[in-house]
Design a protein around this motif. Structure first.
Motif, PDB file in Angstrom:
ATOM      1  N   GLY A 257      36.534  47.342  39.197  1.00 34.09           N
ATOM      2  CA  GLY A 257      37.843  47.931  39.618  1.00 34.09           C
ATOM      3  C   GLY A 257      39.064  47.464  40.122  1.00 34.09           C
ATOM      4  O   GLY A 257      38.723  46.826  41.354  1.00 34.09           O
ATOM      5  N   LEU A 258      40.169  47.623  39.761  1.00 30.45           N
ATOM      6  CA  LEU A 258      41.292  46.737  40.263  1.00 30.45           C
ATOM      7  C   LEU A 258      41.666  47.530  41.650  1.00 30.45           C
ATOM      8  O   LEU A 258      41.994  46.806  42.647  1.00 30.45           O
ATOM      9  CB  LEU A 258      42.601  47.277  39.327  1.00 30.45           C
ATOM     10  CG  LEU A 258      42.575  46.074  38.311  1.00 30.45           C
ATOM     11  CD1 LEU A 258      41.623  46.231  37.089  1.00 30.45           C
ATOM     12  CD2 LEU A 258      44.126  46.165  37.750  1.00 30.45           C
ATOM     13  N   ASP A 259      41.394  48.785  41.820  1.00 30.91           N
ATOM     14  CA  ASP A 259      41.657  49.498  43.291  1.00 30.91           C
ATOM     15  C   ASP A 259      40.722  48.572  44.322  1.00 30.91           C
ATOM     16  O   ASP A 259      41.003  48.540  45.184  1.00 30.91           O
ATOM     17  CB  ASP A 259      41.548  50.870  43.091  1.00 30.91           C
ATOM     18  CG  ASP A 259      40.224  51.348  42.522  1.00 30.91           C
ATOM     19  OD1 ASP A 259      39.688  50.510  41.656  1.00 30.91           O
ATOM     20  OD2 ASP A 259      39.906  52.573  42.911  1.00 30.91           O
ATOM     21  N   THR A 260      39.483  48.770  43.891  1.00 31.85           N
ATOM     22  CA  THR A 260      38.388  48.139  44.674  1.00 31.85           C
ATOM     23  C   THR A 260      38.658  46.575  45.135  1.00 31.85           C
ATOM     24  O   THR A 260      38.812  46.356  46.318  1.00 31.85           O
ATOM     25  CB  THR A 260      37.151  48.195  44.330  1.00 31.85           C
ATOM     26  OG1 THR A 260      36.754  49.605  43.871  1.00 31.85           O
ATOM     27  CG2 THR A 260      35.946  47.686  45.410  1.00 31.85           C
ATOM     28  N   THR A 261      39.170  45.815  44.044  1.00 33.41           N
ATOM     29  CA  THR A 261      39.346  44.457  44.191  1.00 33.41           C
ATOM     30  C   THR A 261      40.644  44.173  45.345  1.00 33.41           C
ATOM     31  O   THR A 261      40.829  43.430  46.104  1.00 33.41           O
ATOM     32  CB  THR A 261      39.803  43.854  42.952  1.00 33.41           C
ATOM     33  OG1 THR A 261      38.584  44.078  42.083  1.00 33.41           O
ATOM     34  CG2 THR A 261      40.140  42.592  43.128  1.00 33.41           C
ATOM     35  N   MET A 262      41.690  44.996  44.864  1.00 32.87           N
ATOM     36  CA  MET A 262      42.834  44.939  45.779  1.00 32.87           C
ATOM     37  C   MET A 262      42.528  45.508  47.352  1.00 32.87           C
ATOM     38  O   MET A 262      43.011  44.784  48.180  1.00 32.87           O
ATOM     39  CB  MET A 262      43.959  46.095  45.283  1.00 32.87           C
ATOM     40  CG  MET A 262      45.273  45.646  45.735  1.00 32.87           C
ATOM     41  SD  MET A 262      46.616  46.714  45.130  1.00 32.87           S
ATOM     42  CE  MET A 262      46.290  48.313  45.811  1.00 32.87           C
ATOM     43  N   ALA A 263      41.842  46.591  47.351  1.00 30.17           N
ATOM     44  CA  ALA A 263      41.353  46.873  48.739  1.00 30.17           C
ATOM     45  C   ALA A 263      40.737  45.830  49.861  1.00 30.17           C
ATOM     46  O   ALA A 263      41.038  45.354  50.755  1.00 30.17           O
ATOM     47  CB  ALA A 263      40.375  48.261  48.708  1.00 30.17           C
ATOM     48  N   VAL A 264      39.742  44.985  48.868  1.00 30.95           N
ATOM     49  CA  VAL A 264      38.960  43.994  49.467  1.00 30.95           C
ATOM     50  C   VAL A 264      39.774  42.825  49.812  1.00 30.95           C
ATOM     51  O   VAL A 264      39.699  42.335  50.902  1.00 30.95           O
ATOM     52  CB  VAL A 264      37.710  43.720  48.730  1.00 30.95           C
ATOM     53  CG1 VAL A 264      37.107  42.224  49.143  1.00 30.95           C
ATOM     54  CG2 VAL A 264      36.782  44.612  48.452  1.00 30.95           C
ATOM     55  N   ALA A 265      40.956  42.490  48.928  1.00 28.01           N
ATOM     56  CA  ALA A 265      41.563  41.638  48.982  1.00 28.01           C
ATOM     57  C   ALA A 265      42.620  41.637  50.276  1.00 28.01           C
ATOM     58  O   ALA A 265      42.979  40.909  50.735  1.00 28.01           O
ATOM     59  CB  ALA A 265      42.372  41.207  47.773  1.00 28.01           C
ATOM     60  N   GLU A 266      43.071  42.918  50.512  1.00 23.59           N
ATOM     61  CA  GLU A 266      44.018  43.209  51.534  1.00 23.59           C
ATOM     62  C   GLU A 266      43.258  43.285  52.717  1.00 23.59           C
ATOM     63  O   GLU A 266      44.095  42.894  53.742  1.00 23.59           O
ATOM     64  CB  GLU A 266      44.552  44.867  51.509  1.00 23.59           C
ATOM     65  CG  GLU A 266      45.584  44.859  50.106  1.00 23.59           C
ATOM     66  CD  GLU A 266      46.005  46.336  49.838  1.00 23.59           C
ATOM     67  OE1 GLU A 266      45.113  47.241  50.113  1.00 23.59           O
ATOM     68  OE2 GLU A 266      47.213  46.461  49.389  1.00 23.59           O
ATOM     69  N   PRO A 281      52.077  41.490  43.170  1.00 26.35           N
ATOM     70  CA  PRO A 281      52.761  42.439  42.877  1.00 26.35           C
ATOM     71  C   PRO A 281      52.325  43.165  41.603  1.00 26.35           C
ATOM     72  O   PRO A 281      52.259  44.381  41.341  1.00 26.35           O
ATOM     73  CB  PRO A 281      54.012  42.180  42.909  1.00 26.35           C
ATOM     74  CG  PRO A 281      54.676  41.004  43.703  1.00 26.35           C
ATOM     75  CD  PRO A 281      53.075  40.293  43.796  1.00 26.35           C
ATOM     76  N   LEU A 282      51.752  42.189  40.434  1.00 25.93           N
ATOM     77  CA  LEU A 282      51.410  42.714  39.443  1.00 25.93           C
ATOM     78  C   LEU A 282      50.204  43.527  39.549  1.00 25.93           C
ATOM     79  O   LEU A 282      50.059  44.521  38.846  1.00 25.93           O
ATOM     80  CB  LEU A 282      51.004  41.412  38.483  1.00 25.93           C
ATOM     81  CG  LEU A 282      50.209  41.575  37.253  1.00 25.93           C
ATOM     82  CD1 LEU A 282      50.984  42.751  36.442  1.00 25.93           C
ATOM     83  CD2 LEU A 282      49.811  40.429  36.654  1.00 25.93           C
ATOM     84  N   LEU A 283      49.210  43.036  40.435  1.00 32.66           N
ATOM     85  CA  LEU A 283      47.938  43.910  40.801  1.00 32.66           C
ATOM     86  C   LEU A 283      48.118  45.345  41.333  1.00 32.66           C
ATOM     87  O   LEU A 283      47.600  46.339  40.989  1.00 32.66           O
ATOM     88  CB  LEU A 283      46.997  43.003  41.537  1.00 32.66           C
ATOM     89  CG  LEU A 283      45.719  43.850  41.979  1.00 32.66           C
ATOM     90  CD1 LEU A 283      44.800  44.046  40.635  1.00 32.66           C
ATOM     91  CD2 LEU A 283      44.945  42.883  42.716  1.00 32.66           C
ATOM     92  N   LYS A 284      49.327  45.299  42.178  1.00 31.64           N
ATOM     93  CA  LYS A 284      49.569  46.575  42.953  1.00 31.64           C
ATOM     94  C   LYS A 284      50.434  47.352  41.947  1.00 31.64           C
ATOM     95  O   LYS A 284      49.990  48.776  42.035  1.00 31.64           O
ATOM     96  CB  LYS A 284      50.563  46.204  44.040  1.00 31.64           C
ATOM     97  CG  LYS A 284      49.986  45.485  45.148  1.00 31.64           C
ATOM     98  CD  LYS A 284      50.962  45.211  46.218  1.00 31.64           C
ATOM     99  CE  LYS A 284      50.353  44.523  47.435  1.00 31.64           C
ATOM    100  NZ  LYS A 284      51.190  44.230  48.561  1.00 31.64           N
ATOM    101  N   GLY A 297      39.773  53.667  31.686  1.00 36.91           N
ATOM    102  CA  GLY A 297      39.760  53.118  30.485  1.00 36.91           C
ATOM    103  C   GLY A 297      40.814  52.093  30.135  1.00 36.91           C
ATOM    104  O   GLY A 297      40.825  51.581  29.056  1.00 36.91           O
ATOM    105  N   ARG A 298      41.391  51.735  31.101  1.00 38.92           N
ATOM    106  CA  ARG A 298      42.455  50.525  31.018  1.00 38.92           C
ATOM    107  C   ARG A 298      42.542  49.629  32.342  1.00 38.92           C
ATOM    108  O   ARG A 298      42.424  50.275  33.275  1.00 38.92           O
ATOM    109  CB  ARG A 298      43.980  50.895  30.546  1.00 38.92           C
ATOM    110  CG  ARG A 298      43.963  51.426  29.313  1.00 38.92           C
ATOM    111  CD  ARG A 298      45.525  51.774  28.901  1.00 38.92           C
ATOM    112  NE  ARG A 298      46.100  50.494  28.436  1.00 38.92           N
ATOM    113  CZ  ARG A 298      47.489  50.342  28.769  1.00 38.92           C
ATOM    114  NH1 ARG A 298      48.127  51.478  28.689  1.00 38.92           N
ATOM    115  NH2 ARG A 298      48.053  49.183  28.233  1.00 38.92           N
ATOM    116  N   GLY A 299      42.625  48.427  32.221  1.00 43.93           N
ATOM    117  CA  GLY A 299      43.067  47.602  33.420  1.00 43.93           C
ATOM    118  C   GLY A 299      43.703  46.423  32.699  1.00 43.93           C
ATOM    119  O   GLY A 299      44.634  46.392  32.280  1.00 43.93           O
ATOM    120  N   PHE A 300      42.995  45.249  32.911  1.00 49.28           N
ATOM    121  CA  PHE A 300      43.623  43.790  32.220  1.00 49.28           C
ATOM    122  C   PHE A 300      43.293  44.044  30.684  1.00 49.28           C
ATOM    123  O   PHE A 300      43.949  43.599  29.878  1.00 49.28           O
ATOM    124  CB  PHE A 300      42.911  42.772  32.975  1.00 49.28           C
ATOM    125  CG  PHE A 300      43.513  42.641  34.243  1.00 49.28           C
ATOM    126  CD1 PHE A 300      44.793  41.798  34.363  1.00 49.28           C
ATOM    127  CD2 PHE A 300      42.760  42.630  35.346  1.00 49.28           C
ATOM    128  CE1 PHE A 300      45.572  41.478  35.455  1.00 49.28           C
ATOM    129  CE2 PHE A 300      43.341  42.474  36.664  1.00 49.28           C
ATOM    130  CZ  PHE A 300      44.768  41.917  36.792  1.00 49.28           C
TER     131      PHE A 300
END
Length: 310
Positions: A257-266, A281-284, A297-300
């Protein structure tokens, strides 16, 4: 010797909560899968539902159960095990937490929401019952702020990885007040009942797996942008060619999950101020656009109609 774990309450029926419930069923362990009561919408009314209907009030947990049924690869050994998973909601079934020997939280990765949840859990908590969080990196000391000494004694982190059935790693992290017997009980249950390989972590940001993995993913994402590579070009390098799974870098992010990945990175960036941990910024932008990976249904990659196109 701690009391045997015969029934489990799973709080949160999303990707991780439903995966945990499915793997408990694989091991023959009954579970109570709960989630919030959603807001009643015009779509619910058109479907013939009423706000008081159990089918509506259990909607999110039922969706989690449906996801287990349809998951590919399969999260559950056999559809025959599905009756071991009972669904409910945080309002009507909250008192039933007292029936369980282990309560595992798998809600959204926000400290304030987890703190509020554990405050509610303690109101119906039966002394001696193990309570854990599936957080990927939030501090135990903050999650149990305001909880009683006895509750903190029975609290720890049990961090499963997605997909729960196939990822053998289970991180177990004790807090300052966690009873060593509770840690031993959960390690034995994870190893001998659930078939997991146990890694013990310390109560530090993102523990072990994500501390390494998120650094690698963020470094890869920054390098892709700086070097003007395409997603599939990077995954062709970082997958089986390097001895890694075929999901490689960005297929893995889509799975997590991109949201989970971003939260962990933050969390890591806030703690260490290391630029390579900072989500680009691309991930955000992708998260804000709702491109969260497989679950949306969509991510990378694009997973609509079962495809995996860019």
């Amino acid at each position: 010797m701690h009391k045997p774990i015969r029934k489990v309450a799973v709080l949160g029926a999303g990707v991780m909560g439903s995966g945990i419930a499915a793997h408990l069923a694989n091991a023959g362990v009954p579970s109570l899968l709960l989630d919030i009561v959603p807001k009643f919408t015009p779509e619910d009314e058109k479907a013939g539902l009423k706000p008081e209907d159990r089918a509506f009030r259990n909607k999110l947990a039922l969706q989690g159960l449906e996801n287990i049924k349809k998951s590919k690869p399969a999260l559950i050994y056999s559809q025959r095990f599905l009756p071991l998973i009972e669904v409910g909601n945080f309002e009507d079934d909250w008192a039933r937490l007292s029936e369980c020997d282990w309560i595992v939280e798998a809600v959204v990765e926000r400290l304030d929401i987890k703190q509020q949840l554990f405050a509610r859990v303690e109101q119906v908590w039966r002394p001696g019952v193990i309570v854990s969080s599936n957080t990927s990196g939030l501090p135990i000391r903050k999650m149990v702020e305001g909880r009683s000494p006895e509750f903190r004694k029975h609290f720890l982190v049990t961090h499963f990885f997605n997909p729960v059935r196939y990822m053998r790693l289970l991180e177990i992290v004790a807090g300052e007040d966690t009873d060593p017997e509770v840690v031993r009980t959960m390690a034995d249950f994870g190893r001998f009942r659930l078939g997991k390989g146990i890694v013990y972590g310390k109560d530090t940001p993102n523990f072990v797996g994500n501390r390494i993995g998120v650094y690698a993913l963020m470094a890869t994402l920054h390098a892709m942008i700086e070097m003007d590579y395409q997603v599939d070009e990077v995954d062709a390098i970082t997958g089986p060619a390097m001895g890694h799974p075929k999901s490689a870098s960005f297929g893995t992010v889509d799975l997590v999950g991109l949201d989970t990945t971003m939260a962990v990175a933050e969390v890591m960036f806030e703690e260490f101020r290391e630029p390579r941990y900072a989500p680009p910024p691309l991930l955000k932008r992708m998260v804000m656009a709702g491109r969260l990976g497989r679950k949306s249904g969509r991510g990378f990659y694009d997973y609509s109609n079962g495809s995996t196109a860019r």
